[in-house]
Design an enzyme around this catalytic site. Sequence first.
Site, PDB file in Angstrom:
ATOM      1  N   PHE A 168       0.804  -1.221   0.000  1.00  0.00           N
ATOM      2  CA  PHE A 168       0.000   0.000   0.000  1.00  0.00           C
ATOM      3  C   PHE A 168       0.843   1.281   0.000  1.00  0.00           C
ATOM      4  O   PHE A 168       0.303   2.383   0.061  1.00  0.00           O
ATOM      5  CB  PHE A 168      -0.965   0.001   1.199  1.00  0.00           C
ATOM      6  CG  PHE A 168      -0.305  -0.150   2.555  1.00  0.00           C
ATOM      7  CD1 PHE A 168       0.247   0.937   3.211  1.00  0.00           C
ATOM      8  CD2 PHE A 168      -0.242  -1.400   3.169  1.00  0.00           C
ATOM      9  CE1 PHE A 168       0.851   0.792   4.452  1.00  0.00           C
ATOM     10  CE2 PHE A 168       0.368  -1.557   4.417  1.00  0.00           C
ATOM     11  CZ  PHE A 168       0.920  -0.442   5.054  1.00  0.00           C
ATOM     12  N   ARG A 176      -3.890   6.250  20.546  1.00  0.00           N
ATOM     13  CA  ARG A 176      -4.219   5.075  19.740  1.00  0.00           C
ATOM     14  C   ARG A 176      -5.568   4.491  20.143  1.00  0.00           C
ATOM     15  O   ARG A 176      -6.318   3.974  19.303  1.00  0.00           O
ATOM     16  CB  ARG A 176      -3.102   4.036  19.816  1.00  0.00           C
ATOM     17  CG  ARG A 176      -1.850   4.538  19.089  1.00  0.00           C
ATOM     18  CD  ARG A 176      -0.693   3.585  19.189  1.00  0.00           C
ATOM     19  NE  ARG A 176      -0.896   2.388  18.387  1.00  0.00           N
ATOM     20  CZ  ARG A 176      -0.761   2.336  17.068  1.00  0.00           C
ATOM     21  NH1 ARG A 176      -0.446   3.420  16.388  1.00  0.00           N
ATOM     22  NH2 ARG A 176      -0.940   1.204  16.418  1.00  0.00           N
ATOM     23  N   THR A 197      -6.413   0.503  12.819  1.00  0.00           N
ATOM     24  CA  THR A 197      -6.156   1.019  11.461  1.00  0.00           C
ATOM     25  C   THR A 197      -7.326   0.704  10.530  1.00  0.00           C
ATOM     26  O   THR A 197      -7.800   1.564   9.789  1.00  0.00           O
ATOM     27  CB  THR A 197      -4.862   0.363  10.888  1.00  0.00           C
ATOM     28  OG1 THR A 197      -3.804   0.610  11.815  1.00  0.00           O
ATOM     29  CG2 THR A 197      -4.503   0.923   9.534  1.00  0.00           C
ATOM     30  N   ASN A 201      -8.440   6.738   6.732  1.00  0.00           N
ATOM     31  CA  ASN A 201      -8.846   6.453   8.107  1.00  0.00           C
ATOM     32  C   ASN A 201      -8.691   7.659   9.041  1.00  0.00           C
ATOM     33  O   ASN A 201      -8.531   7.510  10.237  1.00  0.00           O
ATOM     34  CB  ASN A 201      -8.118   5.200   8.631  1.00  0.00           C
ATOM     35  CG  ASN A 201      -6.606   5.355   8.626  1.00  0.00           C
ATOM     36  OD1 ASN A 201      -6.090   6.386   8.218  1.00  0.00           O
ATOM     37  ND2 ASN A 201      -5.900   4.344   9.100  1.00  0.00           N
ATOM     38  N   HIS A 234      -3.741   9.712  11.942  1.00  0.00           N
ATOM     39  CA  HIS A 234      -2.547   8.887  12.163  1.00  0.00           C
ATOM     40  C   HIS A 234      -2.045   9.189  13.562  1.00  0.00           C
ATOM     41  O   HIS A 234      -2.149  10.323  14.025  1.00  0.00           O
ATOM     42  CB  HIS A 234      -1.442   9.239  11.152  1.00  0.00           C
ATOM     43  CG  HIS A 234      -0.106   8.657  11.521  1.00  0.00           C
ATOM     44  ND1 HIS A 234       0.257   7.377  11.188  1.00  0.00           N
ATOM     45  CD2 HIS A 234       0.909   9.173  12.255  1.00  0.00           C
ATOM     46  CE1 HIS A 234       1.458   7.139  11.694  1.00  0.00           C
ATOM     47  NE2 HIS A 234       1.874   8.214  12.350  1.00  0.00           N
TER      48      HIS A 234
END
Length: 138
Positions: free
Chosen positions: A57, A85, A91, A112, A115
């Site tokens: 990716f 997180r 993710t 998404n 980060h």
Amino acid sequence: MERTLSIIKPDGVSRGLIGEVIRRFEANKIKIVAMKMIYMTKAQAQGFYAVHKERPFFGSVTDFMSSGPSVVMVLEGENVIAKNRELMGATDFRKAAEGTIRRDFATDIEKNVVHGSDAPETAAFEISYFFNRLEITG
Ligand code: CMP
């Protein structure tokens, strides 16, 4: 006290989610000690995601990250790497827990919304990739 890098990715910025992401950080007592909007070039995105350069990716995520402006922030607090997180979620948004940013807003494993650094060493690299000392308050 720990620091971590957060990015509101181009999908989050274009969909008007800057305020919502920051609201969640502040509601969870995470302190923002540096922040700016940037528009990464492809080369800058490749440098940022260099650890993923062998992944399938890599081309796509670096195209995406250089497709529009992002907001980069340095967050500070106790256990802020893990806390951020937790707020982001997995993710892959389909695997993210209820109430997380990615579960609520991500549309794709790549798009998404946010980060966050995954460890102290990556946080140090990622913060210094975007910010110099004078830009970090506190
Ligand atoms: P991030 O946490 O920024 O780290 C690497 C990024 O690559 C990830 O979020 C996604 O935006 C993107 N990505 C795209 N496909 C994948 C995948 N299969 N696994 C992990 N990350 C992916």
